[in-house]
Scaffold this active site. Structure first.
Site, PDB file in Angstrom:
ATOM      1  N   LYS A 180       8.948  -2.879 -23.397  1.00  0.00           N
ATOM      2  CA  LYS A 180       8.651  -1.990 -24.682  1.00  0.00           C
ATOM      3  C   LYS A 180       7.767  -2.292 -25.492  1.00  0.00           C
ATOM      4  CE  LYS A 180      10.833  -2.115 -28.808  1.00  0.00           C
ATOM      5  NZ  LYS A 180       9.922  -1.570 -29.377  1.00  0.00           N
ATOM      6  N   GLU A 228       8.121 -15.926 -27.946  1.00  0.00           N
ATOM      7  CA  GLU A 228       6.902 -16.388 -28.570  1.00  0.00           C
ATOM      8  C   GLU A 228       6.806 -15.730 -30.008  1.00  0.00           C
ATOM      9  OE1 GLU A 228       3.750 -16.175 -30.366  1.00  0.00           O
ATOM     10  OE2 GLU A 228       2.644 -15.158 -28.807  1.00  0.00           O
ATOM     11  N   CYS A 281      -0.776 -14.458 -34.728  1.00  0.00           N
ATOM     12  CA  CYS A 281       0.303 -15.371 -34.985  1.00  0.00           C
ATOM     13  C   CYS A 281      -0.345 -16.786 -34.775  1.00  0.00           C
ATOM     14  CB  CYS A 281       1.312 -15.352 -34.198  1.00  0.00           C
ATOM     15  SG  CYS A 281       0.904 -15.299 -32.295  1.00  0.00           S
ATOM     16  N   GLU A 295       4.777 -16.415 -43.511  1.00  0.00           N
ATOM     17  CA  GLU A 295       3.799 -15.779 -42.425  1.00  0.00           C
ATOM     18  C   GLU A 295       3.253 -14.453 -43.315  1.00  0.00           C
ATOM     19  OE1 GLU A 295       2.986 -15.005 -37.805  1.00  0.00           O
ATOM     20  OE2 GLU A 295       5.071 -14.607 -38.667  1.00  0.00           O
TER      21      GLU A 295
END
Length: 501
Positions: A184, A259, A293, A389
């Site tokens: 997906k 991850e 990331c 983040e």
């Protein structure tokens, strides 16, 4: 300008199940928007639970034959797959830049070549499954050996920032090991995942081995993760969503690979090459508009170099060219959406109350979702800009005094995906690579990745590895096989259990 036409390419739908495009059946639609212009590119029907069920069923059916294929047969098919991707390289690059807004030079020089190289790597890895040597470990009465076997149907979820490479990282090790997969992708960026699956079919990989369901929310993602016929889930995305994926996967005791988020430190010691560090920081912070990331987000600079580093980064950021992603001269494209740009802007606006915005800190007056490269200095270690983040073109710089202090600050977030250390001293470099808690630590560079090397994090950045032989092994299960060598041994073993009966 580009020649890629999404409406023509995906007129039959944005789901790829058992080797053909189909329409989603959820009853909901999604409009893919070009983040560089704000224009609608394609509206398509989102996947629902029925589409996920159909894709899993197709994968389960294909698994019977694909798992039984020899390593050489799978390897040959994947080498053809790499050749198909090479033949479609420009088409893939244009589609990636259109849906993501990333500069065409990044798509052409990084995303697409990296994907082709990954495919070639796993084509070779398919022939190199290794296990423990056979032997008699109980003194000679029995011979044991270890088999590595595929695990079944994998259901994986990929993010929007690198849709082509993330499709490759999820699909390739899984199918090289003999599994089949339902992937997906993000509903924001479905094009290159679909094209990737089509290339697999064109290469002769059987229908149903690679399936794509493009949906959103519980109808697609949660249903895929919770599906009883899916035996493993690999997820790349935020730590918050990763926790939900783990919760759903636990109900059916799935193997799980996560991850997750990152907040990569960039540690500059006082003996570093200042010019190299400045260039590395700007490149590392701004790659893919900072939507990475592993991007350099927290620069810790030893105090003797701090002021010069801040000035140098600010000057270099001022030269970065924002513009049309399809202009080869463009360095920085837009963020993925206006909503995401506003989220990044809100982080920076809040930082003004406790830190200094040295340069940038504003959106462009433009229909696209552009945000200027931004440098923030003098924030506290526990501030939001340092700990959260942001996922945009924003670098925060802080000073440090001793080497131990720099490493301590680098480790002082929940994340541990990637980091870099900048020094001319091999002993400092060794200490940094040993003591920084991250899945990857670069020395005098930041951001390069290799198909042969693992990618994955420590701490809240998740567990499991993408790329490399380590990733390949995660998509296999280990079986111990034992043979009884003598009838006497069998009698002795039975006597232990049953006595002299």
């Amino acid at each position: 300008m580009h020649t890629f036409q999404a409406r023509d390419r995906f007129a039959d739908g944005a789901q790829y199940i058992a080797g053909r495009l189909t329409q989603g059946t959820s009853g909901r639609t999604h409009a893919v928007v070009d983040p560089a212009t704000g224009d609608e590119v394609l509206t398509y029907g989102l996947a629902g639970a029925k589409d996920v069920d159909d894709a899993v069923a197709a994968a389960a059916e294909a698994y019977v034959g694909w798992s039984a294929a020899s390593p050489g047969e799978r390897s040959d098919a994947m080498h053809r797959f790499a050749a198909e991707l090479s033949a479609r390289a420009e088409d893939l690059a244009q589609a990636e830049s259109l849906q993501c807004g990333k500069p065409i030079k990044l798509s052409r020089e990084f995303d697409v070549p990296g994907t082709i190289d990954n495919t070639a790597f796993f084509a070779g890895a398919a022939r190199h499954l290794q296990g423990q040597s056979a032997g008699e470990y109980d003194g000679g009465d029995h011979t044991s050996y270890v088999r590595r076997e595929p695990i079944g149907v994998v259901g994986s979820i990929a993010p929007w920032n690198y849709p082509l490479q993330m499709a490759a990282w999820k699909v390739l090790p899984a199918i090289a090991a003999g599994n089949t997969i339902v992937l997906k992708p993000s509903e924001l960026t479905p094009f290159t995942s679909l094209m990737f699956a089509q290339a697999a079919t064109a290469a002769g990989i059987p229908d149903g081995v690679v399936n794509i369901v493009t949906g959103a929310g519980r109808d697609a993602g949660e249903h895929l993760v919770g599906h009883p016929d899916v035996v493993m889930t690999s997820f790349t995305g935020s730590t918050g969503v990763g926790k939900r994926v783990a919760e759903v996967a636990t109900a059916t005791v799935k193997r799980l690979h996560l991850e997750l988020g990152g907040k990569a430190p960039f540690v500059v010691f006082d003996d570093a090459d200042l010019e190299a560090a400045v260039h590395g920081a700007v490149a590392g912070a701004l790659i893919n508009s900072g939507q990475d990331c592993t991007a350099a987000t927290r620069a810790y600079v030893q105090r003797p170099l701090y002021d010069a580093f801040v000035a140098g980064v600010a000057d270099l950021m001022a030269t970065v060219r924002l513009g049309d992603p399809f202009d080869p001269a463009t360095d920085l494209g837009p963020l993925i959406s206006h909503a995401h740009r506003d989220r990044v802007a809100a982080f920076v606006d809040r930082a003004r109350s406790y830190a200094r915005v040295v340069t940038g800190g504003e959106a462009l007056d433009h229909p696209g979702a552009y945000y200027k490269p931004t440098l923030i200095a003098d924030a506290a270690q526990d501030s939001e800009a340092v700990q959260a983040e942001i996922f945009g073109p924003v670098l925060v710089v802080l000073p440090f005094d001793s080497d131990a202090d720099g490493i301590r600050l680098a480790n002082d977030t929940p994340y541990g995906l990637a980091a870099s250390a900048w020094t001319r001293d091999v002993f400092r470099a060794n200490r940094a690579t040993r003591e920084i808690k991250a899945g990857c630590v670069w020395v005098n560079d930041h951001i390069p990745i290799l198909s042969e090397m693992p990618h994955g994090g420590y701490k809240a950045s998740g567990y499991g590895k993408d790329m490399s032989a380590y990733s390949f092994e995660e998509y296999t299960q280990i079986k111990h096989v034992m043979f009884d060598n003598t009838a006497v041994a069998r009698k002795d073993w039975h006597r232990t259990i049953f006595g002299d009966r």
